[in-house]
Design an enzyme around this catalytic site. Structure first.
Site, PDB file in Angstrom:
ATOM      1  N   HIS A   1     -46.946 -34.547   4.808  1.00  0.00           N
ATOM      2  CA  HIS A   1     -48.333 -34.449   3.859  1.00  0.00           C
ATOM      3  C   HIS A   1     -48.126 -34.059   2.657  1.00  0.00           C
ATOM      4  CE1 HIS A   1     -52.071 -32.644   3.596  1.00  0.00           C
ATOM      5  NE2 HIS A   1     -51.236 -31.261   1.540  1.00  0.00           N
ATOM      6  N   GLU A   2     -47.321 -33.403   2.513  1.00  0.00           N
ATOM      7  CA  GLU A   2     -46.401 -33.237   1.247  1.00  0.00           C
ATOM      8  C   GLU A   2     -45.731 -34.018   0.773  1.00  0.00           C
ATOM      9  OE1 GLU A   2     -47.752 -30.764  -0.775  1.00  0.00           O
ATOM     10  OE2 GLU A   2     -47.999 -29.555   1.945  1.00  0.00           O
TER      11      GLU A   2
ATOM     12  N   HIS B   1     -48.370 -35.703  -1.579  1.00  0.00           N
ATOM     13  CA  HIS B   1     -48.384 -34.940  -2.949  1.00  0.00           C
ATOM     14  C   HIS B   1     -47.063 -35.608  -3.999  1.00  0.00           C
ATOM     15  CE1 HIS B   1     -52.049 -32.355  -1.834  1.00  0.00           C
ATOM     16  NE2 HIS B   1     -51.244 -31.990  -0.508  1.00  0.00           N
TER      17      HIS B   1
ATOM     18  N   GLU C   1     -55.368 -34.769  -2.216  1.00  0.00           N
ATOM     19  CA  GLU C   1     -55.503 -34.841  -0.816  1.00  0.00           C
ATOM     20  C   GLU C   1     -55.519 -35.487  -0.332  1.00  0.00           C
ATOM     21  OE1 GLU C   1     -54.588 -32.025  -0.230  1.00  0.00           O
ATOM     22  OE2 GLU C   1     -55.239 -31.254   2.115  1.00  0.00           O
TER      23      GLU C   1
HETATM   24 MG    MG Z   1     -52.318 -30.660   0.492  1.00  0.00          MG
END
Ligand code: MG
Length: 504
Positions: free
Chosen positions: A268-269, A272, A298
């Site tokens: 997830h990170e 980003h 996101e």
């Molecule tokens: Mg996030």
């Protein structure tokens, strides 16, 4: 080198005046990262002072008459998209700083920083009444903030616009209306499956941090995580922060058991991180340096975490590695592993929710926030309203407010209007995935190839990451996909995936 993005004389002058602001912002980001990772706890107050001083200098620089005049008076008709965007982003920032009195900002900052501790205590003691007076005050001040900034159709529009430029209550209503019924139907099909509620003992397996770190290293190597420009550390809640495009940092966390989150948070990170690291160099230290919006960001984290990260081809690679490092994995088949990562289960906690039920958690918060700013609900009635909606959407009712209305930190920080971006971003990830597959071939086919990860990253850089904040999320999608935002690709993805996971 691409040709110069910025050539207009006024814009070049604006960018020069902006440089100290960019420098201060970068320093503040580093201080934030430090406070969440290695800072001794006792330094919290000192750090608050330092960050406050930097913010005050930054505000002063932004409101310098010369910069303001240039931003207001520059004729945008002959500018290119990058130059126009510099004006758009700075106009918005200046408007906020100009319309909101410094006294109000001080009062709000003081209130929210005190409220953080009170919320944490209320959550720990499971006592909503402890937090209610602060929440009332925060809402009152947030309404005042709306008065300062003004709105056209709905007061909550102003709050959404803080996090997702160009999105309104009208847009969000249409969005949530479009996903509510299909998601309810999908959840009902899953609940009817024989595999639903299958015992999943993987989540009870204790693990060693060092073992899971080996697995994380494998995943990051596989994703082409560039250690010369990126870092992974540990914090209470996983996050990503860009100090600069060549210094993007992310965090993860470890528990005693249930190793899944230490894997998914890294994916997830990473989404980003790569968004911030792949912006055009020409946007570095300009107002356009960061990603387009919260939802755009996101959309990248959820793409890597779920659509790519939990694709069977990738999950199998992770499974093979996990067997090398996690001794208990010998007992489990790939099917067990896959179900552990993709299990759908209505629960109380948003951050632990699966890809299907997650959106109901957001819908509930959106509806409640909207009611708050329409003056349709009192703070004292929030716990009951919360539980009623949980029962309606997910068929579960938390027995205590710690697992209900008190679970999230956002309201204590005054973050109203933030939640919708989590769900919207996830649905945007469906659009990015669909268009990636259109260009590169279906993930089923390409993810087995060694060069698919760099190819996906190059496509995202070309169609999205390079632009930073040049376009709003709506424009970015329109430009890259030749279509307006739509919920269909992500709904199709969910249907296709979960009909396989749950055999229907
Ligand atoms: Mg996030």
């Amino acid at each position: 080198m691409d040709k110069n993005y910025f050539t207009n004389k006024n814009i070049l002058e604006i960018l020069d005046l902006y440089k100290p602001i960019a420098g201060l912002e970068s320093a503040s980001e580093l201080l934030f990262w430090d406070s969440e990772t290695y800072m001794p706890k006792g330094a919290a107050e000192d750090r608050g002072f330092v960050v406050g001083q930097l913010a005050a200098i930054s505000q002063e620089k932004l409101l310098e008459p010369k910069l303001k005049k240039l931003v207001k008076e520059t004729d945008s008709s002959t500018l290119n998209d990058y130059e126009k965007a510099v004006l758009r982003v700075l106009k918005k920032a200046i408007k906020i700083q100009e319309k909101i009195p410094a006294e109000f900002i001080k009062e709000f900052t003081k209130l929210t920083s005190e409220s953080h501790h009170i919320w944490a205590e209320a959550k720990e003691k499971n006592n909503f009444k402890l937090f209610a007076p602060n929440l009332e005050k925060i809402i009152e001040l947030t309404k005042k903030r709306i008065d300062y900034l003004g709105f056209e159709d709905h007061p909550y529009d102003t709050l959404i616009d803080d996090f997702e430029e160009g999105w309104t209550v009208k847009d969000c209503d249409a969005y949530f209306n479009a996903i509510k019924t299909p998601l309810t139907e999908l959840l009902n099909k899953i609940k009817g499956s024989a595999k639903f509620n299958a015992p999943c003992s993987l989540k009870n397996e204790p693990y060693q941090k060092a073992d899971i770190q080996k697995l994380q290293d494998f995943i990051l190597d596989f994703l082409k995580f560039d250690k010369s420009r990126m870092r992974l550390d540990t914090s209470a809640h996983p996050f990503e922060i860009a100090i600069s495009p060549n210094d993007v940092r992310m965090t993860t966390r470890y528990k005693e058991a249930d190793f899944k989150e230490s894997v998914t948070s890294v994916m997830h990170e990473f989404g980003h991180t790569i968004y911030e690291a792949k912006g055009s160099e020409q946007l570095s230290f300009t107002p356009l340096q960061h990603g387009a919006s919260m939802a755009s960001h996101e959309s990248q984290s959820r793409l890597w975490e779920n659509i790519i990260g939990k694709h069977p081809v990738i999950l199998e690679k992770i499974y093979i590695e996990a067997k090398k490092y996690l001794p208990f994995m010998q007992k489990y088949s790939f099917e067990d592993f896959s179900l552990y990562f993709n299990e759908v289960q209505p629960g109380f906690i948003r951050v632990e929710a699966d890809e299907v039920t997650y959106h109901f958690h957001i819908m509930l918060r959106y509806e409640i926030e909207k009611m708050i700013f329409e003056n349709k609900v009192k703070v004292v009635d929030l716990p009951e309203l919360w539980n009623t909606k949980m029962n309606e959407y997910l068929g579960v009712v938390p027995k205590m407010d710690s697992l209900g209305v008190l679970q999230d930190i956002h309201w204590s920080a005054g973050y109203f209007g933030y939640f919708p971006t989590y769900s919207l971003g996830t649905f945007m990830s469906g659009m990015w995935a669909k268009n990636l597959e259109k260009s590169l071939g279906s993930f089923d086919k390409i993810l087995g190839n060694n060069n698919s990860i760099p190819e996906i990253q190059a496509w995202l850089q070309e169609n999205m990451h390079q632009f930073g904040q040049t376009y709003t999320s709506k424009e970015l999608i329109r430009q890259a996909t030749n279509a307006d935002f739509t919920t269909k690709p992500f709904l199709d993805y969910l249907e296709k995936k979960y009909s396989k996971v749950y055999d229907f």
